[in-house]
Design a protein around this motif. Sequence first.
Motif, PDB file in Angstrom:
ATOM      1  N   MET A 125     -49.272  -6.765  13.959  1.00  0.00           N
ATOM      2  CA  MET A 125     -49.283  -7.632  12.744  1.00  0.00           C
ATOM      3  C   MET A 125     -47.664  -7.822  12.188  1.00  0.00           C
ATOM      4  SD  MET A 125     -50.326 -10.088  10.720  1.00  0.00           S
ATOM      5  CE  MET A 125     -52.214 -10.026  10.731  1.00  0.00           C
ATOM      6  N   GLN A 126     -46.878  -8.790  12.242  1.00  0.00           N
ATOM      7  CA  GLN A 126     -45.392  -8.774  11.531  1.00  0.00           C
ATOM      8  C   GLN A 126     -45.675  -9.733  10.290  1.00  0.00           C
ATOM      9  OE1 GLN A 126     -43.711 -10.234  15.278  1.00  0.00           O
ATOM     10  NE2 GLN A 126     -42.088  -8.623  14.721  1.00  0.00           N
TER      11      GLN A 126
ATOM     12  N   LEU B 134     -57.265 -18.779  15.747  1.00  0.00           N
ATOM     13  CA  LEU B 134     -57.387 -17.931  16.888  1.00  0.00           C
ATOM     14  C   LEU B 134     -56.232 -16.929  16.909  1.00  0.00           C
ATOM     15  CD1 LEU B 134     -58.686 -20.360  19.585  1.00  0.00           C
ATOM     16  CD2 LEU B 134     -60.001 -18.852  18.365  1.00  0.00           C
ATOM     17  N   SER B 135     -55.012 -17.355  16.496  1.00  0.00           N
ATOM     18  CA  SER B 135     -53.887 -16.437  16.460  1.00  0.00           C
ATOM     19  C   SER B 135     -54.319 -15.325  15.319  1.00  0.00           C
ATOM     20  CB  SER B 135     -52.653 -17.212  15.949  1.00  0.00           C
ATOM     21  OG  SER B 135     -51.992 -18.022  16.951  1.00  0.00           O
ATOM     22  N   TYR B 136     -54.883 -15.666  14.152  1.00  0.00           N
ATOM     23  CA  TYR B 136     -55.024 -14.565  13.482  1.00  0.00           C
ATOM     24  C   TYR B 136     -56.314 -13.610  13.840  1.00  0.00           C
ATOM     25  CZ  TYR B 136     -56.806 -12.360   8.910  1.00  0.00           C
ATOM     26  OH  TYR B 136     -56.939 -11.434   8.029  1.00  0.00           O
ATOM     27  N   VAL B 137     -57.215 -14.153  14.518  1.00  0.00           N
ATOM     28  CA  VAL B 137     -58.057 -13.315  15.271  1.00  0.00           C
ATOM     29  C   VAL B 137     -57.700 -12.273  16.150  1.00  0.00           C
ATOM     30  CG1 VAL B 137     -60.275 -13.430  16.637  1.00  0.00           C
ATOM     31  CG2 VAL B 137     -60.214 -14.840  14.568  1.00  0.00           C
TER      32      VAL B 137
ATOM     33  N   PHE C 284     -54.791 -21.172  24.238  1.00  0.00           N
ATOM     34  CA  PHE C 284     -54.759 -20.150  25.324  1.00  0.00           C
ATOM     35  C   PHE C 284     -53.432 -20.653  26.029  1.00  0.00           C
ATOM     36  CE2 PHE C 284     -59.137 -19.433  24.299  1.00  0.00           C
ATOM     37  CZ  PHE C 284     -59.116 -17.921  24.434  1.00  0.00           C
ATOM     38  N   VAL C 285     -52.919 -21.753  25.997  1.00  0.00           N
ATOM     39  CA  VAL C 285     -51.545 -22.115  26.442  1.00  0.00           C
ATOM     40  C   VAL C 285     -50.678 -21.245  25.946  1.00  0.00           C
ATOM     41  CG1 VAL C 285     -49.814 -23.695  26.887  1.00  0.00           C
ATOM     42  CG2 VAL C 285     -52.027 -24.377  27.087  1.00  0.00           C
ATOM     43  N   ASN C 286     -50.466 -21.084  24.878  1.00  0.00           N
ATOM     44  CA  ASN C 286     -49.522 -20.093  23.826  1.00  0.00           C
ATOM     45  C   ASN C 286     -49.753 -18.512  24.269  1.00  0.00           C
ATOM     46  OD1 ASN C 286     -47.906 -21.997  22.240  1.00  0.00           O
ATOM     47  ND2 ASN C 286     -49.934 -22.523  21.794  1.00  0.00           N
ATOM     48  N   LEU C 287     -51.048 -18.131  24.071  1.00  0.00           N
ATOM     49  CA  LEU C 287     -51.500 -16.788  24.628  1.00  0.00           C
ATOM     50  C   LEU C 287     -50.888 -16.336  25.801  1.00  0.00           C
ATOM     51  CD1 LEU C 287     -52.883 -14.264  23.607  1.00  0.00           C
ATOM     52  CD2 LEU C 287     -55.156 -15.171  24.438  1.00  0.00           C
ATOM     53  N   THR C 288     -51.389 -17.078  26.943  1.00  0.00           N
ATOM     54  CA  THR C 288     -51.260 -16.888  28.429  1.00  0.00           C
ATOM     55  C   THR C 288     -49.673 -16.899  28.620  1.00  0.00           C
ATOM     56  OG1 THR C 288     -51.585 -19.131  29.052  1.00  0.00           O
ATOM     57  CG2 THR C 288     -53.306 -17.400  29.260  1.00  0.00           C
ATOM     58  N   ASN C 289     -49.123 -17.998  27.803  1.00  0.00           N
ATOM     59  CA  ASN C 289     -47.517 -17.808  28.026  1.00  0.00           C
ATOM     60  C   ASN C 289     -46.855 -16.555  27.636  1.00  0.00           C
ATOM     61  OD1 ASN C 289     -45.065 -19.985  28.050  1.00  0.00           O
ATOM     62  ND2 ASN C 289     -44.751 -18.653  26.525  1.00  0.00           N
ATOM     63  N   PHE C 290     -47.484 -16.000  26.588  1.00  0.00           N
ATOM     64  CA  PHE C 290     -46.836 -14.762  25.953  1.00  0.00           C
ATOM     65  C   PHE C 290     -47.151 -13.572  26.892  1.00  0.00           C
ATOM     66  CE2 PHE C 290     -48.033 -10.778  23.458  1.00  0.00           C
ATOM     67  CZ  PHE C 290     -46.721 -10.620  23.026  1.00  0.00           C
TER      68      PHE C 290
ATOM     69  N   ASN D  27     -42.321 -12.241  17.071  1.00  0.00           N
ATOM     70  CA  ASN D  27     -42.573 -12.385  18.496  1.00  0.00           C
ATOM     71  C   ASN D  27     -43.464 -13.678  18.556  1.00  0.00           C
ATOM     72  OD1 ASN D  27     -45.813 -11.778  18.253  1.00  0.00           O
ATOM     73  ND2 ASN D  27     -45.012  -9.643  18.033  1.00  0.00           N
ATOM     74  N   SER D  28     -43.852 -14.092  19.620  1.00  0.00           N
ATOM     75  CA  SER D  28     -44.133 -15.641  19.643  1.00  0.00           C
ATOM     76  C   SER D  28     -45.346 -15.616  19.024  1.00  0.00           C
ATOM     77  CB  SER D  28     -44.074 -16.086  21.194  1.00  0.00           C
ATOM     78  OG  SER D  28     -44.895 -15.413  21.933  1.00  0.00           O
ATOM     79  N   MET D  29     -46.256 -14.818  19.284  1.00  0.00           N
ATOM     80  CA  MET D  29     -47.730 -14.845  19.051  1.00  0.00           C
ATOM     81  C   MET D  29     -47.701 -14.720  17.357  1.00  0.00           C
ATOM     82  SD  MET D  29     -49.247 -15.462  21.388  1.00  0.00           S
ATOM     83  CE  MET D  29     -50.893 -15.324  20.724  1.00  0.00           C
ATOM     84  N   ASN D  30     -47.112 -13.983  16.586  1.00  0.00           N
ATOM     85  CA  ASN D  30     -46.903 -14.155  15.124  1.00  0.00           C
ATOM     86  C   ASN D  30     -46.186 -15.166  14.784  1.00  0.00           C
ATOM     87  OD1 ASN D  30     -47.656 -11.153  13.636  1.00  0.00           O
ATOM     88  ND2 ASN D  30     -46.983 -10.798  15.520  1.00  0.00           N
ATOM     89  N   LEU D  31     -45.415 -15.775  15.280  1.00  0.00           N
ATOM     90  CA  LEU D  31     -44.449 -17.005  14.907  1.00  0.00           C
ATOM     91  C   LEU D  31     -45.372 -18.202  14.838  1.00  0.00           C
ATOM     92  CD1 LEU D  31     -41.885 -18.192  14.084  1.00  0.00           C
ATOM     93  CD2 LEU D  31     -41.386 -18.553  16.330  1.00  0.00           C
TER      94      LEU D  31
END
Length: 433
Positions: A193-194, A180-183, A367-373, A313-317
């Motif tokens: 994208m980093q 889901l992160s890649y999508v 989604f915990v990580n996505l909404t946190n970001f 950033n947290s999403m790329n990490l």
Amino acid sequence: MFSLMDKSQLLITIAIIILQSHFSYWNYNITSKEKSQNIINVKNQNTHPTLKLEIYVPILCPIDPPSHYIPCPPLLSPPIPPCDQISLSLSLSLSLSLNNIHELNPLLPPTYKETKKFKLVNEKNPKRKMSDRFFTVGLITAWYSSNIGVLLLNKFLLSNYGFKYPIFLTLCHMLACSLLSYVAISWIKVVPMQSIKSRVQFLKISSLGFIFCLSVVGGNISLRYLAVSFNQAVGATTPFFTAVFAYLMTLKKEGWLTYVTLIPVVTGVVIASGGEPSFHVFGFIMCVGATAARALKSVLQGILLSSEGEKLNSMNLLMYMGPVAVAFLLPAALYMEEDVVGITIALARDDVSIVWYLVFNSALAYFVNLTNFLVTKHTSALTLQVLGNAKGAVAVVVSILIFRNPVSVTGMLGYSLTVTGVILYSEAKKRNR
């Protein structure tokens, strides 16, 4: 020494020097729309300016250009004609405090201090402002729901439902986070994208991914043996472990008041442990280990990815840590949770709902990580910290209502003391900055 000088030119020069000293990452250009007005446009390099600040400084200029004036620096050449008003327009982001702008006051010549007038103009219309508020409230609600939802669903699967495979459950979480992160980054473009630029950076991310999966596995194992309320009480001690690891690894010392606030954090957990009806030693050790691993990851991330070229950033990490965690968890699940895949398939044949539970739970973990970001992006890290403290209390209340686990008065007092200590710790950290 020149006997005469162009006051408008001098004031513009002073203004640019002031702006340079306060906003080191801003660029500017000078345009002249009319003969009687000079305009300095200072533009932020950020891609989404949201506020506009206009500073009007009325000045008196000679009718004719003086015969002698201070030579204009290269930035201002050719010389600017006299004017009646200078307008400084700054495109600011919401994070910029107006206190920085007010600091300009004592640096301007005394003659013009009384004539300065600050005018803050919000470029968004009221309807847009209202919709932004609703959007932020929606994000916070989604963050609360996903955080508490994944916690309660983990507890239900590992304890009530009888799916006793926390490592395999964590493996499902990490698979979902990777995909889901890649999508989200490659297709939906949630963030740019980093890329990983070196083998050293990859090794650093791999070590963070390993510690990250240890913290998640430890937390899931503890939920199998402990009540959610006690799990949250122990998890609230993260600031204590963060301060310890920061001192051991970087020799970073906090103010004495910060260390004092950690006393109620630890004391509360000790009290809660003594008053916990369903206390389990192994579950407690796993929960403490998961909390310590979470704090260690936070400190290590600040050390290993400190250079500008390596920061992610947290999403790329998360996108890069996910596959690393999967690589660690897959052999661990197959070895430590024997025939877990076969057992899961057999469970699915008898009750297909287990498949939907695992899929929904795994998506919720992402989604915990996505909404946190997103909450951090649209509010601030401090707001997230305050909301996080409240989230723990909400999760405790909801879990007690759903699972009906026994809670003692001593346990609740201990948890309350821990949360109070965490809030005081946050305030002490804020004052020390």
